[in-house]
Structure formats: structure tokens, C-alpha cells
Design a protein around this motif. Structure first.
Motif, mmCIF file in Angstrom:
data_model
loop_
_atom_site.group_PDB
_atom_site.id
_atom_site.type_symbol
_atom_site.label_atom_id
_atom_site.label_comp_id
_atom_site.label_asym_id
_atom_site.label_seq_id
_atom_site.Cartn_x
_atom_site.Cartn_y
_atom_site.Cartn_z
ATOM 1 N N VAL A 1 -4.339 4.383 -47.156
ATOM 2 C CA VAL A 1 -5.062 5.862 -47.070
ATOM 3 C C VAL A 1 -6.449 5.477 -46.653
ATOM 4 N N LYS A 2 -7.444 4.524 -47.250
ATOM 5 C CA LYS A 2 -8.486 4.135 -46.746
ATOM 6 C C LYS A 2 -8.636 3.663 -45.413
ATOM 7 N N GLN A 3 -7.799 3.149 -44.975
ATOM 8 C CA GLN A 3 -7.828 2.166 -43.529
ATOM 9 C C GLN A 3 -7.502 3.717 -42.463
ATOM 10 N N ALA A 4 -6.617 4.695 -42.909
ATOM 11 C CA ALA A 4 -6.389 5.501 -42.082
ATOM 12 C C ALA A 4 -7.433 6.574 -41.875
ATOM 13 N N PHE A 5 -8.275 7.167 -42.910
ATOM 14 C CA PHE A 5 -9.154 8.137 -42.996
ATOM 15 C C PHE A 5 -10.582 7.270 -42.602
ATOM 16 N N GLN A 6 -10.802 7.099 -41.706
ATOM 17 C CA GLN A 6 -12.243 6.310 -41.199
ATOM 18 C C GLN A 6 -13.353 7.333 -40.999
ATOM 19 N N ARG A 7 -14.533 6.406 -41.364
ATOM 20 C CA ARG A 7 -15.865 7.082 -41.232
ATOM 21 C C ARG A 7 -16.628 6.299 -40.440
ATOM 22 N N GLU A 8 -17.704 6.955 -39.915
ATOM 23 C CA GLU A 8 -19.069 6.275 -39.304
ATOM 24 C C GLU A 8 -20.217 6.581 -40.202
ATOM 25 N N CYS A 9 -20.035 6.644 -41.291
ATOM 26 C CA CYS A 9 -21.451 7.151 -42.232
ATOM 27 C C CYS A 9 -21.050 6.563 -43.532
ATOM 28 N N LYS A 10 -22.002 6.554 -44.295
ATOM 29 C CA LYS A 10 -22.004 5.839 -45.656
ATOM 30 C C LYS A 10 -21.119 6.579 -46.636
ATOM 31 N N GLY A 11 -21.198 7.820 -46.637
ATOM 32 C CA GLY A 11 -20.238 8.463 -47.572
ATOM 33 C C GLY A 11 -19.241 9.291 -46.778
#
Length: 266
Positions: free
Chosen positions: A206-216
Motif C-alpha cells: 500500500v505504501k509503495q502504491a500510494f506515492q508522494r512528493e512531499c513530506k506528509g
């Protein structure tokens, strides 16, 4: 008369239902689904292939409403709920009868005009954990009004409970995120795995699927609305900004790089 009609656990109260309900040819399929002998995909294929099961379920609910038959509620015990003491849980059947549903008018717009069971279930997908649990819960509760002696399978609730356990707060309760995890992640890690190992691997996926380009991660002011990209993959979270009465959440498609804004109001 079906075998369960002979069971001594049946009381005089159960005689309020005419024999035609117990002789109906669709009842074995319903019973098999409720007990877990029939998988939900097979059941829904039968359900959608004709209107016989849908009409039967509606007939039971309509009869309960017309004759004002008291609705059975199951005695439930859940860890951390009601001080770990058993309690009476509300039946799904009540959602389809105006007399009961009107009690929730101020909470849910949906309950102002209760739908029929038949068409409602046809709009549900057995591919998502939430809706699979809801489908089974509705059918099981209707069958329970006729036969309270059958033990229903807990596998659909167990899987839904597992999903809630592994999803982080910024995804739990979101239709798109729960749908994605149900369809693309959980099938790779079946319930036959050791629970601890499965939980760890699903959380990482799940963590790998829902990516982010910010800290939070998104701090939603309503239910999570993580958008999906053109390839049915979660978009990348870029950040958010508040504007007084609403907050905007920014995402981009990992493939096309096109950006999307989700707005939620207070």
C-alpha cells in the motif's frame, strides 16, 4: 418442508412466514452463500443472471414490512466495543424498511427513500472488500429473519476488518483507495498467509502504491478521495493548501504527468 423447518430451535414466532418462503427453489443458493459453502462471485453470477433471487429477497422484506413483523437483530460481541460486552447490532434489513429507516433521516439522506434490496445489490461489486461484506451482510440478515439457526460465515467481515487494519488513516474510508487495494493488492496476499506476515506485506505494498512528493500525507477534512490515474494506478500526492472554507489537494499522474486537484469543503 426444508430440513431447518423441523429444527426444534424454531419457535412459533417463525410460523408468521408462509410456507412458500421455505419452499422457494432459490433458497438453497441463498443458504449456501450465507454459510460460506458458495463463493460470492458464484452467488452474484446467479443473482445477476435472473431476477429470481432478487425478487425473493424483496418479497421477504416486503412481507416483514406489510405484516409489521419484528426484525431480528443479532447479538454481537466485538473487542473494544461496548466494554467487550455482547450487544444487539442493527440489522441491514432495517435499511430497506421505511418505518425503521426514517429514524436515520437526520443522519443519512440515503435513508429517506429506502431502495429495494434487489436492484441495490445488483449495483454492488463483489470485487471490493467493503461491498462484498455488505452484500453478504444484507443477504445473511434477510435469511436470518427466516432461519436464525444457520451459522453464517465470517470470511467477508474478517477480510473487511483486515482491510481497515492495514489501511493508514489517509486512505481508510476512501472509496477509490479501498477499491484499489481490494482489487490489486489483497489478491496477491491471500488470507491463507500467516496473518502477521500478510499484514506486513500488504502495508508495504500500500505504501509503495500510494506515492508522494512531499513530506506528509493528505490531511483530509472529509473522507479520503485519493484519485486514480489513467492506468488505474493511484496518482502521486504533491501537497495541499487551505483556503478558509475549503482545502485543495494536489496530485499528478505518474505516467502522463497531468495534474488533478481535489477540493473538500468544511
Amino acid at each position: 418442508m426444508l430440513e431447518f423447518m423441523k429444527n426444534k430451535l424454531f419457535s412459533k414466532r417463525d410460523a408468521v412466514f408462509p410456507a412458500r418462503f421455505y419452499h422457494n427453489p432459490v433458497l438453497p443458493a441463498i443458504k449456501a452463500f450465507v454459510s460460506g459453502e458458495m463463493d460470492i462471485k458464484e452467488f452474484m453470477e446467479i443473482y445477476k443472471s435472473s431476477d429470481e433471487i432478487a425478487d425473493y429477497l424483496d418479497a421477504v422484506v416486503d412481507y416483514i414490512e406489510k405484516k409489521k413483523i419484528p426484525i431480528r437483530r443479532r447479538i454481537t460481541q466485538m473487542k473494544g466495543v461496548n466494554g467487550d460486552r455482547p450487544f444487539e447490532s442493527r440489522s441491514y434489513v432495517e435499511s430497506f424498511i421505511e418505518e425503521y429507516a426514517k429514524q436515520f433521516h437526520s443522519l443519512f439522506e440515503y435513508y429517506k427513500n429506502p431502495p429495494k434490496v434487489g436492484p441495490y445489490l445488483k449495483g454492488c461489486s463483489p470485487l471490493t472488500v467493503y461491498e462484498a461484506n455488505e452484500i453478504h451482510g444484507i443477504v445473511a440478515d434477510i435469511y436470518y429473519q427466516l432461519d436464525p439457526t444457520l451459522e453464517k460465515t465470517t470470511k467477508y467481515w474478517d477480510e473487511f476488518d483486515f482491510l481497515l487494519d492495514v489501511l493508514p488513516g489517509y486512505l481508510a474510508g476512501g472509496v477509490s483507495s479501498e477499491d484499489y487495494v481490494s482489487r490489486f493488492i489483497l489478491p496477491k496476499y491471500p488470507p491463507s498467509m500467516k496473518k502477521g506476515e500478510r499484514k506486513k506485506m500488504v502495508r508495504e505494498a500500500v505504501k509503495q502504491a500510494f506515492q508522494r512528493e512531499c513530506k506528509g500525507y493528505p490531511r483530509w477534512i472529509q473522507s479520503p478521495e485519493w484519485p486514480m490515474g489513467c492506468d488505474e494506478q493511484p496518482m502521486v500526492y504533491l501537497g495541499q493548501k487551505s483556503f478558509g472554507e475549503y482545502t485543495e489537494y494536489y496530485f499528478k499522474d505518474a505516467v502522463t504527468k497531468s495534474e488533478t486537484t481535489v477540493r473538500q469543503c468544511y
